[in-house]
Write a protein that holds these residues in place. Structure first.
Motif, PDB file in Angstrom:
ATOM      1  N   VAL A  90      34.385  43.369  45.030  1.00  0.00           N
ATOM      2  CA  VAL A  90      34.490  42.340  43.996  1.00  0.00           C
ATOM      3  C   VAL A  90      33.409  42.596  42.954  1.00  0.00           C
ATOM      4  N   GLY A  91      33.793  42.612  41.683  1.00  0.00           N
ATOM      5  CA  GLY A  91      32.872  42.937  40.607  1.00  0.00           C
ATOM      6  C   GLY A  91      31.993  41.769  40.195  1.00  0.00           C
ATOM      7  N   GLU A  92      31.018  42.072  39.348  1.00  0.00           N
ATOM      8  CA  GLU A  92      30.021  41.073  38.952  1.00  0.00           C
ATOM      9  C   GLU A  92      30.645  39.922  38.166  1.00  0.00           C
ATOM     10  N   GLN A  93      31.615  40.198  37.325  1.00  0.00           N
ATOM     11  CA  GLN A  93      32.241  39.117  36.566  1.00  0.00           C
ATOM     12  C   GLN A  93      32.939  38.128  37.490  1.00  0.00           C
ATOM     13  N   ASP A  94      33.591  38.656  38.510  1.00  0.00           N
ATOM     14  CA  ASP A  94      34.274  37.774  39.451  1.00  0.00           C
ATOM     15  C   ASP A  94      33.273  37.017  40.325  1.00  0.00           C
ATOM     16  N   LEU A  95      32.160  37.644  40.666  1.00  0.00           N
ATOM     17  CA  LEU A  95      31.119  36.929  41.413  1.00  0.00           C
ATOM     18  C   LEU A  95      30.574  35.778  40.584  1.00  0.00           C
ATOM     19  N   ALA A  96      30.445  35.986  39.292  1.00  0.00           N
ATOM     20  CA  ALA A  96      29.980  34.914  38.408  1.00  0.00           C
ATOM     21  C   ALA A  96      30.996  33.766  38.363  1.00  0.00           C
ATOM     22  N   GLU A 107      41.348  29.191  37.684  1.00  0.00           N
ATOM     23  CA  GLU A 107      40.308  29.621  38.627  1.00  0.00           C
ATOM     24  C   GLU A 107      40.687  29.254  40.061  1.00  0.00           C
ATOM     25  N   TYR A 108      41.257  28.082  40.234  1.00  0.00           N
ATOM     26  CA  TYR A 108      41.677  27.651  41.564  1.00  0.00           C
ATOM     27  C   TYR A 108      42.716  28.618  42.134  1.00  0.00           C
ATOM     28  N   ASP A 109      43.697  28.948  41.309  1.00  0.00           N
ATOM     29  CA  ASP A 109      44.751  29.857  41.758  1.00  0.00           C
ATOM     30  C   ASP A 109      44.192  31.241  42.058  1.00  0.00           C
ATOM     31  N   TRP A 110      43.252  31.697  41.259  1.00  0.00           N
ATOM     32  CA  TRP A 110      42.639  33.010  41.486  1.00  0.00           C
ATOM     33  C   TRP A 110      41.920  33.049  42.826  1.00  0.00           C
ATOM     34  N   ILE A 111      41.159  32.018  43.134  1.00  0.00           N
ATOM     35  CA  ILE A 111      40.420  31.991  44.394  1.00  0.00           C
ATOM     36  C   ILE A 111      41.369  31.892  45.582  1.00  0.00           C
ATOM     37  N   SER A 112      42.408  31.096  45.453  1.00  0.00           N
ATOM     38  CA  SER A 112      43.270  30.832  46.610  1.00  0.00           C
ATOM     39  C   SER A 112      44.322  31.904  46.844  1.00  0.00           C
ATOM     40  N   THR A 113      44.679  32.684  45.809  1.00  0.00           N
ATOM     41  CA  THR A 113      45.759  33.653  45.989  1.00  0.00           C
ATOM     42  C   THR A 113      45.381  35.093  45.671  1.00  0.00           C
ATOM     43  N   ASP A 114      44.430  35.321  44.763  1.00  0.00           N
ATOM     44  CA  ASP A 114      44.133  36.690  44.346  1.00  0.00           C
ATOM     45  C   ASP A 114      43.029  37.343  45.167  1.00  0.00           C
ATOM     46  N   LEU A 115      42.031  36.573  45.568  1.00  0.00           N
ATOM     47  CA  LEU A 115      40.963  37.151  46.391  1.00  0.00           C
ATOM     48  C   LEU A 115      41.471  37.392  47.809  1.00  0.00           C
ATOM     49  N   PRO A 116      40.967  38.417  48.493  1.00  0.00           N
ATOM     50  CA  PRO A 116      41.476  38.738  49.837  1.00  0.00           C
ATOM     51  C   PRO A 116      41.329  37.564  50.798  1.00  0.00           C
ATOM     52  N   LEU A 117      42.339  37.368  51.619  1.00  0.00           N
ATOM     53  CA  LEU A 117      42.345  36.248  52.553  1.00  0.00           C
ATOM     54  C   LEU A 117      41.136  36.271  53.478  1.00  0.00           C
ATOM     55  N   THR A 118      40.831  37.444  54.043  1.00  0.00           N
ATOM     56  CA  THR A 118      39.743  37.517  55.022  1.00  0.00           C
ATOM     57  C   THR A 118      38.367  37.684  54.376  1.00  0.00           C
ATOM     58  N   ALA A 119      38.307  37.547  53.053  1.00  0.00           N
ATOM     59  CA  ALA A 119      36.998  37.383  52.411  1.00  0.00           C
ATOM     60  C   ALA A 119      36.537  35.933  52.524  1.00  0.00           C
ATOM     61  N   PHE A 120      37.480  35.013  52.733  1.00  0.00           N
ATOM     62  CA  PHE A 120      37.186  33.586  52.944  1.00  0.00           C
ATOM     63  C   PHE A 120      36.362  32.975  51.808  1.00  0.00           C
ATOM     64  N   ALA A 121      36.602  33.430  50.574  1.00  0.00           N
ATOM     65  CA  ALA A 121      35.794  32.927  49.449  1.00  0.00           C
ATOM     66  C   ALA A 121      35.996  31.431  49.253  1.00  0.00           C
TER      67      ALA A 121
END
Length: 615
Positions: free
Chosen positions: A95-101, A51-65
């Motif tokens: 971003v889909g609902e599963q990823d928001l969860a 999950e850490y890797d997904w947030i830091s590398t897979d989500l768009p940089l300028t989404a700032f998640a």
């Protein structure tokens, strides 16, 4: 005096932070004790390394998640989390609902994480706590710094890193009163000087230290830009021991391949001559400086012997071209058993690519960005479409992975730029595709940001995500932001003109590496054999001999058609016959042609000597 330097989420798990790894031995030289803690691993243990890797590398940089997860812990419920989810993640980034969860579950672990940080470290044994902030580390660092200051008011809180350079650091310092000191830009000299001044019996005189921001009463005071470190050989070796300790103690520590960072140069020699219009990577200091080959070799040996590393990421913005005659041949000769990733310009020669491979470089980051000569000229890349493809071809020959991006949306580009790319994309789809494609950003420190009107950009404003990270007015956000949104002065609002080319890029990325190749083999009788396996259902071979073989081989590097026959001793060949041959090769996508430039696309089979050098 005793110092603790901290790396917070979302710092990388696969490599240590170079900045604080250099500061620690630098402080040691000044007689100041320093520890380093990678609290990145503690958070990854809570939410899971995947999950850490997904947030830091897979989500768009300028989404700032990664930053947004910590906003509630910093501000309470001042910012509207639901609005962020809807406006930024759902509507802008799809971003889909599963990823928001998944994000919601990670956010629930923020408070337990910060509580554990506060109680798990003996903060009262330190005098100074410093935070390094790059990319999405700001809000997590601020959230912990605020708690530390409340619990231990005497502690001095310092911040630094790319997110706090120049105007950004000044505004952040004004906005968060628990931050005492900011080191802007290169802190190798300024941070030890601050601590030495604070511990001086004569009392602190921070005004004389360039490159810092401090508080005089309630006023934020900046001492201007930092001193430029010119003698890189005099810097200490980085101390990565704390990273290895924290990694070994964490459940999340063994989940990814380890890479160590090596700095051989700072600044950008190309940017000093022709600053790429969209690039803000060098901050306020563009001046190029590099280490000697002897120093780099010694540092590589040190990292290998101390940490047993087999992979090194060279973090320079650009390769020092002198290294082709100094450093790289020595790396090849010594056979250190280390593989390197290096950033370089795209217009390298065949011999230079070979030299990289022989030195153990198996990844290069190349500033390709586009396959249009017009676009490349607009953005001052100093290369051409065919020279970009030439690098991809030669890297395929020497088994070097090329990391590059395809960008669109540059002010001044035309419909014809993308129409002309389509045949090129189709012809070279057996070569390394871009790692990603997207629209250009307007980044701080770039020429676009310095003078947007000159490039047809208007209504420049902080990227949308910033309003959900900092509850400040737009004017203040403009001083904090690194990424910006903008409108085109000509009213253009869509990229319909680029859609076919972008679709071709997406197909290229999706299909690779399932495609085979286009190979060039030298036969014993002097002929050339071109083996076309790009279309698996109908592979074919073409045999070239005589002047045709000579001409095709000459075009292994980019050539201009006028004068080519004379250069190759083929004056007896008529220009009509040569033109007909080139047209046939272009139709069969054996040669790429842009204007009067030609490039043979077939890749020479990887030389065995290079494969042996890797073993």
């Amino acid at each position: 005096m005793r110092v603790l330097l901290v790396s917070m989420p979302y710092g990388a798990l696969d490599r240590p932070a170079l900045g604080i790894s250099l500061l620690k031995p630098g402080l040691r030289r000044a007689g100041i004790a320093c520890d380093v803690r990678y609290l990145t691993f503690a958070f990854a243990d809570l939410i899971g390394a995947e999950e850490y890797d997904w947030i830091s590398t897979d989500l768009p940089l300028t989404a700032f998640a990664g930053d947004w997860l910590f906003t509630r812990s910093l501000y309470g419920d001042v910012l509207n989390g639901d609005d962020y989810l809807e406006s930024v993640l759902r509507s802008t980034w799809m971003v889909g609902e599963q990823d928001l969860a998944r994000l919601a579950r990670a956010r629930e672990q923020v408070e337990p994480f910060l509580d554990a940080c506060l109680t798990g470290i003996q903060w009262n044994q330190y005098d100074v706590v410093g935070f390094t902030c790059t990319f999405e580390q700001n809000v997590a660092s601020l959230a912990l710094a605020k708690r530390i200051k409340e619990a231990h008011p005497r502690l001095l809180i310092a911040f630094g890193g790319a997110n706090w350079e120049g105007e950004m650091g000044q505004e952040l310092h004004r906005s968060f009163p628990f931050v005492d000191i900011v080191c802007s830009g290169e802190a190798d000299e300024s941070f030890p000087a601050v601590l030495s001044s604070l511990s001086s019996r004569r009392g602190a005189d921070l005004r004389a230290i360039p490159g810092i921001v401090y508080r005089d009463g309630r006023e934020t005071v900046s001492t201007g830009p930092p001193c430029v470190v010119t003698k890189l050989d005099e810097l200490p070796y980085p101390d990565f021991d704390d990273f290895f300790r924290d990694r070994a103690e964490a459940a999340s520590g063994g989940g990814c391949e380890l890479t160590l960072a090596l700095e051989t140069a700072r600044g950008c020699w190309w940017g000093a001559k022709a600053h790429c219009t969209f690039c803000g990577l060098n901050g306020a200091i563009m001046a190029f400086r590099s280490k000697s080959a002897e120093r780099v070799l010694a540092e590589v040996r040190f990292l290998r012997d101390r940490h047993g590393t087999e992979r090194i990421l060279v973090v320079d913005n650009i390769l020092d071209m002198h290294y082709f005659k100094t450093l790289l041949p020595h790396l090849s000769a010594e056979r250190l058993g280390v593989r390197f990733a290096w950033e370089t310009k795209a217009n390298l020669s065949h011999d230079q690519v070979r030299t990289l491979a022989e030195a153990g470089v198996d990844h290069v980051g190349a500033g390709i960005e586009s396959l249009s000569d017009h676009v490349l000229g607009l953005i001052r890349k100093g290369t051409s479409a065919l020279r970009n493809i030439q690098l991809l071809k030669w890297c395929r020959e020497f088994d070097i992975h090329v990391e590059w991006n395809f960008l669109a949306g540059f002010p001044g580009e035309e419909d014809s730029d993308y129409e002309g790319m389509l045949p090129l994309i189709e012809a070279v789809s057996f070569l390394q595709p871009p790692a990603a494609w997207g629209l250009i950003r307007l980044d701080r420190f770039s020429p676009y940001h310095s003078d947007p009107g000159a490039y047809g950009m208007t209504n420049v404003r902080p990227a949308m995500g910033y309003r959900y990270l900092y509850p400040f007015a737009s004017e203040r956000l403009s001083r904090i932001a690194y990424h910006f949104d903008f409108d085109y002065a000509d009213g253009r609002g869509t990229l319909d003109h680029a859609a076919p080319a972008l679709e071709g890029i997406a197909n290229w990325m999706a299909a690779y590496p399932n495609r085979h190749g286009l190979w060039l083999e030298h036969c014993d009788n002097g002929t050339l054999k071109v083996i076309d396996e790009r279309r698996a259902h109908r592979p074919c071979e073409v045999t070239l001999d005589g002047w045709q073989a000579t001409l095709y081989l000459a075009c292994d590097s980019v050539r201009k058609l006028p004068g080519l026959l004379r250069e190759q001793g083929l004056a007896h060949v008529s220009s009509h016959a040569a033109e007909k041959f080139i047209e046939e090769c272009t139709e069969r996508q054996l040669i790429a042609r842009v204007g009067d430039e030609l490039l043979a696309l077939a890749v020479t089979r990887p030389p065995r000597t290079i494969r042996r050098a890797r073993q």
